[in-house]
Scaffold this motif. Sequence first.
Motif, PDB file in Angstrom:
ATOM      1  N   ILE A  15      24.155  19.912  10.210  1.00  0.00           N
ATOM      2  CA  ILE A  15      24.661  19.910  11.592  1.00  0.00           C
ATOM      3  C   ILE A  15      23.601  19.391  12.548  1.00  0.00           C
ATOM      4  N   SER A  16      22.354  19.773  12.332  1.00  0.00           N
ATOM      5  CA  SER A  16      21.287  19.373  13.261  1.00  0.00           C
ATOM      6  C   SER A  16      21.045  17.870  13.261  1.00  0.00           C
ATOM      7  N   ARG A  17      21.418  17.178  12.188  1.00  0.00           N
ATOM      8  CA  ARG A  17      21.263  15.715  12.161  1.00  0.00           C
ATOM      9  C   ARG A  17      22.070  15.039  13.260  1.00  0.00           C
ATOM     10  N   SER A  18      23.193  15.646  13.612  1.00  0.00           N
ATOM     11  CA  SER A  18      24.041  15.055  14.644  1.00  0.00           C
ATOM     12  C   SER A  18      23.639  15.501  16.056  1.00  0.00           C
ATOM     13  N   ARG A  19      22.646  16.369  16.168  1.00  0.00           N
ATOM     14  CA  ARG A  19      22.206  16.875  17.482  1.00  0.00           C
ATOM     15  C   ARG A  19      20.690  16.739  17.614  1.00  0.00           C
ATOM     16  N   PRO A  20      20.175  15.508  17.762  1.00  0.00           N
ATOM     17  CA  PRO A  20      18.724  15.320  17.871  1.00  0.00           C
ATOM     18  C   PRO A  20      18.138  15.892  19.155  1.00  0.00           C
ATOM     19  N   ASP A  21      18.995  16.359  20.045  1.00  0.00           N
ATOM     20  CA  ASP A  21      18.532  16.962  21.299  1.00  0.00           C
ATOM     21  C   ASP A  21      18.473  18.488  21.208  1.00  0.00           C
ATOM     22  N   ARG A  22      18.583  19.039  19.997  1.00  0.00           N
ATOM     23  CA  ARG A  22      18.586  20.489  19.799  1.00  0.00           C
ATOM     24  C   ARG A  22      17.613  20.895  18.692  1.00  0.00           C
ATOM     25  N   VAL A  23      17.016  22.067  18.862  1.00  0.00           N
ATOM     26  CA  VAL A  23      16.153  22.682  17.854  1.00  0.00           C
ATOM     27  C   VAL A  23      16.697  24.078  17.622  1.00  0.00           C
ATOM     28  N   LEU A  24      16.891  24.436  16.375  1.00  0.00           N
ATOM     29  CA  LEU A  24      17.343  25.782  16.044  1.00  0.00           C
ATOM     30  C   LEU A  24      16.151  26.559  15.497  1.00  0.00           C
ATOM     31  N   ARG A  25      15.839  27.683  16.138  1.00  0.00           N
ATOM     32  CA  ARG A  25      14.747  28.530  15.677  1.00  0.00           C
ATOM     33  C   ARG A  25      15.339  29.734  14.952  1.00  0.00           C
ATOM     34  N   LEU A  26      14.891  29.939  13.725  1.00  0.00           N
ATOM     35  CA  LEU A  26      15.325  31.085  12.934  1.00  0.00           C
ATOM     36  C   LEU A  26      14.146  32.032  12.767  1.00  0.00           C
ATOM     37  N   ARG A  27      14.420  33.306  12.911  1.00  0.00           N
ATOM     38  CA  ARG A  27      13.390  34.325  12.688  1.00  0.00           C
ATOM     39  C   ARG A  27      13.936  35.353  11.717  1.00  0.00           C
ATOM     40  N   GLY A  28      13.058  35.888  10.908  1.00  0.00           N
ATOM     41  CA  GLY A  28      13.486  36.887   9.950  1.00  0.00           C
ATOM     42  C   GLY A  28      12.306  37.468   9.213  1.00  0.00           C
ATOM     43  N   SER A  29      12.560  37.893   7.980  1.00  0.00           N
ATOM     44  CA  SER A  29      11.499  38.519   7.189  1.00  0.00           C
ATOM     45  C   SER A  29      11.549  38.028   5.749  1.00  0.00           C
ATOM     46  N   LEU A  30      10.356  37.937   5.178  1.00  0.00           N
ATOM     47  CA  LEU A  30      10.175  37.509   3.797  1.00  0.00           C
ATOM     48  C   LEU A  30       9.635  38.681   2.988  1.00  0.00           C
ATOM     49  N   PRO A  31      10.095  38.821   1.753  1.00  0.00           N
ATOM     50  CA  PRO A  31       9.541  39.887   0.917  1.00  0.00           C
ATOM     51  C   PRO A  31       8.118  39.523   0.476  1.00  0.00           C
ATOM     52  N   VAL A  32       7.230  40.478   0.566  1.00  0.00           N
ATOM     53  CA  VAL A  32       5.861  40.329   0.067  1.00  0.00           C
ATOM     54  C   VAL A  32       5.558  41.562  -0.783  1.00  0.00           C
ATOM     55  N   ALA A  33       4.417  41.551  -1.452  1.00  0.00           N
ATOM     56  CA  ALA A  33       4.090  42.626  -2.392  1.00  0.00           C
ATOM     57  C   ALA A  33       4.172  44.020  -1.770  1.00  0.00           C
ATOM     58  N   ASP A  34       3.776  44.156  -0.522  1.00  0.00           N
ATOM     59  CA  ASP A  34       3.738  45.487   0.091  1.00  0.00           C
ATOM     60  C   ASP A  34       4.794  45.671   1.188  1.00  0.00           C
ATOM     61  N   GLY A  35       5.905  44.961   1.088  1.00  0.00           N
ATOM     62  CA  GLY A  35       6.971  45.155   2.070  1.00  0.00           C
ATOM     63  C   GLY A  35       7.568  43.850   2.546  1.00  0.00           C
ATOM     64  N   LEU A  36       7.671  43.706   3.873  1.00  0.00           N
ATOM     65  CA  LEU A  36       8.262  42.514   4.486  1.00  0.00           C
ATOM     66  C   LEU A  36       7.285  41.905   5.482  1.00  0.00           C
ATOM     67  N   GLU A  37       7.365  40.594   5.624  1.00  0.00           N
ATOM     68  CA  GLU A  37       6.504  39.869   6.562  1.00  0.00           C
ATOM     69  C   GLU A  37       7.385  38.976   7.424  1.00  0.00           C
ATOM     70  N   PRO A  38       7.155  38.918   8.734  1.00  0.00           N
ATOM     71  CA  PRO A  38       7.993  38.071   9.588  1.00  0.00           C
ATOM     72  C   PRO A  38       7.747  36.582   9.342  1.00  0.00           C
ATOM     73  N   PHE A  39       8.786  35.784   9.558  1.00  0.00           N
ATOM     74  CA  PHE A  39       8.643  34.327   9.487  1.00  0.00           C
ATOM     75  C   PHE A  39       9.386  33.693  10.654  1.00  0.00           C
ATOM     76  N   GLU A  40       9.019  32.452  10.937  1.00  0.00           N
ATOM     77  CA  GLU A  40       9.706  31.644  11.942  1.00  0.00           C
ATOM     78  C   GLU A  40       9.897  30.254  11.358  1.00  0.00           C
ATOM     79  N   LEU A  41      11.096  29.725  11.519  1.00  0.00           N
ATOM     80  CA  LEU A  41      11.473  28.435  10.961  1.00  0.00           C
ATOM     81  C   LEU A  41      12.165  27.634  12.058  1.00  0.00           C
ATOM     82  N   LEU A  42      11.851  26.341  12.151  1.00  0.00           N
ATOM     83  CA  LEU A  42      12.520  25.454  13.100  1.00  0.00           C
ATOM     84  C   LEU A  42      13.328  24.425  12.329  1.00  0.00           C
ATOM     85  N   ILE A  43      14.531  24.132  12.816  1.00  0.00           N
ATOM     86  CA  ILE A  43      15.357  23.076  12.247  1.00  0.00           C
ATOM     87  C   ILE A  43      15.567  22.033  13.332  1.00  0.00           C
ATOM     88  N   PHE A  44      15.149  20.789  13.036  1.00  0.00           N
ATOM     89  CA  PHE A  44      15.221  19.697  14.005  1.00  0.00           C
ATOM     90  C   PHE A  44      15.523  18.414  13.263  1.00  0.00           C
TER      91      PHE A  44
END
Length: 104
Positions: A15-44
Amino acid sequence: MALNVAELLLQLEEISRSRPDRVLRLRGSLPVADGLEPFELLIFRGFSSSVSHPTGFDPDQPLLPEAARIEQAELLQGPLNPQAEQCLSSASGAQAFLELAAWL
């Protein structure tokens, strides 16, 4: 039917290929050895980029592990200007952005 993380990212990138004027930021958590760690991802312009974690070099491999949890998504004006970031929609679930109308 709920999508797995890899399928969700592929559809959002498409979807983002058709909208070069938009950036989607995703935030969440990744599993790590001692629990969860936050992450941030951009789609452009059809590409995902992690701004919080290193990623592999193989574009055919999923950027996030299947156990990753995407907790919120925000639509930003693109291209991104960190000094004057423009949020176009408040944080919501990433599934909401599977509809092209959400990117307008």
